[in-house]
Scaffold this motif. Structure first.
Motif, PDB file in Angstrom:
ATOM      1  N   ASP A 105     157.260  35.567  81.807  1.00 17.92           N
ATOM      2  CA  ASP A 105     156.909  36.242  83.058  1.00 17.92           C
ATOM      3  C   ASP A 105     157.314  37.707  83.081  1.00 17.92           C
ATOM      4  O   ASP A 105     157.410  38.303  84.156  1.00 17.92           O
ATOM      5  CB  ASP A 105     157.575  35.512  84.244  1.00 17.92           C
TER       6      ASP A 105
ATOM      7  N   HIS B 297     150.033  39.635  86.001  1.00 15.56           N
ATOM      8  CA  HIS B 297     151.301  39.638  85.247  1.00 15.56           C
ATOM      9  C   HIS B 297     151.117  39.021  83.863  1.00 15.56           C
ATOM     10  O   HIS B 297     151.841  39.358  82.926  1.00 15.56           O
ATOM     11  CB  HIS B 297     152.436  38.949  86.021  1.00 15.56           C
TER      12      HIS B 297
ATOM     13  N   HIS C 239     150.063  31.255  79.918  1.00 15.27           N
ATOM     14  CA  HIS C 239     150.825  30.177  80.548  1.00 15.27           C
ATOM     15  C   HIS C 239     150.274  29.728  81.902  1.00 15.27           C
ATOM     16  O   HIS C 239     150.759  28.754  82.475  1.00 15.27           O
ATOM     17  CB  HIS C 239     152.320  30.519  80.647  1.00 15.27           C
ATOM     18  N   HIS C 240     149.250  30.432  82.433  1.00 19.83           N
ATOM     19  CA  HIS C 240     148.590  29.939  83.656  1.00 19.83           C
ATOM     20  C   HIS C 240     147.176  29.432  83.366  1.00 19.83           C
ATOM     21  O   HIS C 240     146.403  29.192  84.288  1.00 19.83           O
ATOM     22  CB  HIS C 240     148.549  31.020  84.743  1.00 19.83           C
TER      23      HIS C 240
HETATM   24 FE   LIG Z   1     153.726  33.299  85.292  1.00 19.79          FE
END
Ligand SMILES: [Fe+2]
Ligand SMILES: [Fe+2]
Length: 355
Positions: free
Chosen positions: A167, A195, A220-221
């Motif tokens: 992140d 992000h 990761h999303h």
């Molecule tokens: Fe994230």
């Protein structure tokens, strides 16, 4: 009420269960229900504590398989490194990159050491520093999954570094937007979603980490059915390590208190992740390992069972964490039910999570 008898710290043996939390420096150092290892007992001695309250009748109930994902000491160390690196995100130097690698190794060792344990999270103690704590939690649980999947040493190294940095792109989103209580506008939502791409750009530009680590930040999303962001990738086009992080990422986000939401209890998060709205979004093999790793009802939690009675979780069964051993109290007398034996009884919900 007479005070419970306490056991001197010098008499403790690994495997005993704490009945009351241990506080130190104004915070919970060990939660109630914690099974003490030799290392924990050493810590208690170093803290100068004289005695603790133990669950004497329950020390041998069920399988001794619950633990927090890492020691408090390691967690604090990890958060301080991640905070420093995230805050310096625009000018990461080689020294900071190597700090992240060393931290990744420590977390990997911890995950490899405790392969027989289920992960029990307790009520959350500290709500500040969300992004840093989140990155550390996600890494630790992802590593536990990776170890159980039999990933190679190199893959685990990439998973730990990728988890810690996944992140980092959020540092380019304003805090006001990330922590707003109210709804975000569609434009602001887009900024938050950016992000992923910013993280990828940053890590790629700085050149301290291999491409798989950039991919974890970017992917990761993403979700297996192609409904994620930023690239709407489908199943095998999403890197295996990103697929692991994506399950744990949702778990930790829902488990945490945020300005716009309360913390969900572990059983609620597990139900949601396995529920209809999430069908087809996760890698089924990873999801199965995750489900067998997380303890939905940690020892010491108060739960409601079939028929509306209230009981306490007294011990766990390794075969199925959702069917623990329960303690019930009636007229001052205790009785125990093993849900692996009494199949007609089940837990309906958590009333209070162990602290
Ligand atoms: Fe994230
Ligand atoms: Fe995340």
């Amino acid at each position: 009420m007479p005070e419970k008898p306490r056991t001197p710290v010098y008499q403790l043996q690994a495997g005993v269960v704490l009945d009351l939390p241990v506080y130190h420096g104004g915070r919970t150092y060990f939660a109630s229900g914690k099974i003490l290892s030799n290392e924990d007992i050493q810590d208690l001695k170093l803290l100068g504590l004289e005695s603790v309250a133990l669950r004497e009748t329950e020390t041998m109930l069920g399988d001794q398989v619950q633990d927090d994902v890492m020691s408090q000491k390691l967690r604090e160390h990890a958060i301080s490194i991640v905070r420093r690196v995230y805050q310096n995100f625009q000018n990461l130097d080689r020294e900071q990159a190597s700090e992240i690698y060393s931290l990744g190794l420590l977390l990997k060792e911890e995950a490899t050491r405790s392969t027989k344990l289920g992960i029990a999270v307790h009520d959350l103690r500290d709500h500040s520093n969300y992004t840093y704590q989140h990155s550390v939690n996600v890494t630790a649980i992802s590593l536990a999954i990776g170890v159980r999947m039999g990933l190679s040493r190199e893959e685990l190294d990439h998973l730990s570094v990728g988890g810690l940095l996944h992140d980092i792109g959020k540092m380019k989103v304003s805090r006001e937007i990330l922590e707003r209580e109210g709804k975000l506008t569609p434009e602001e939502m887009d900024l938050v979603r950016q992000h992923t791409v910013w993280g990828w750009d940053l890590l790629k530009e700085q050149g301290h980490f291999p491409p798989v680590v950039w991919s974890i930040a970017r992917q990761h999303h993403e979700t297996m059915e192609g409904g994620g962001y930023p690239d709407q990738l489908i199943s095998s086009r999403i890197h295996l390590l990103s697929r692991i992080i994506s399950v744990v990422d949702i778990w930790d986000a829902l488990r945490s208190i945020r300005p716009y939401k309360a913390a969900w209890k572990p059983d609620q998060v597990l139900d949601f992740i396995n529920g209809v709205t999430m069908v087809g979004k996760f890698d089924p093999q990873i999801l199965e390992i995750f489900n067998n790793l997380i303890v939905p009802y940690p020892i010491g939690s108060r739960v409601m069972i079939t028929g509306g009675s209230v009981a306490y979780v007294a011990g766990l069964n390794f075969g199925d964490f959702s069917r623990p051993i329960l303690r019930m109290e009636e007229d001052g007398r205790f009785s125990y039910i093993d849900l692996m034996v009494r199949k007609s009884v089940r837990i309906l919900k958590t009333l209070e999570l162990a602290t």
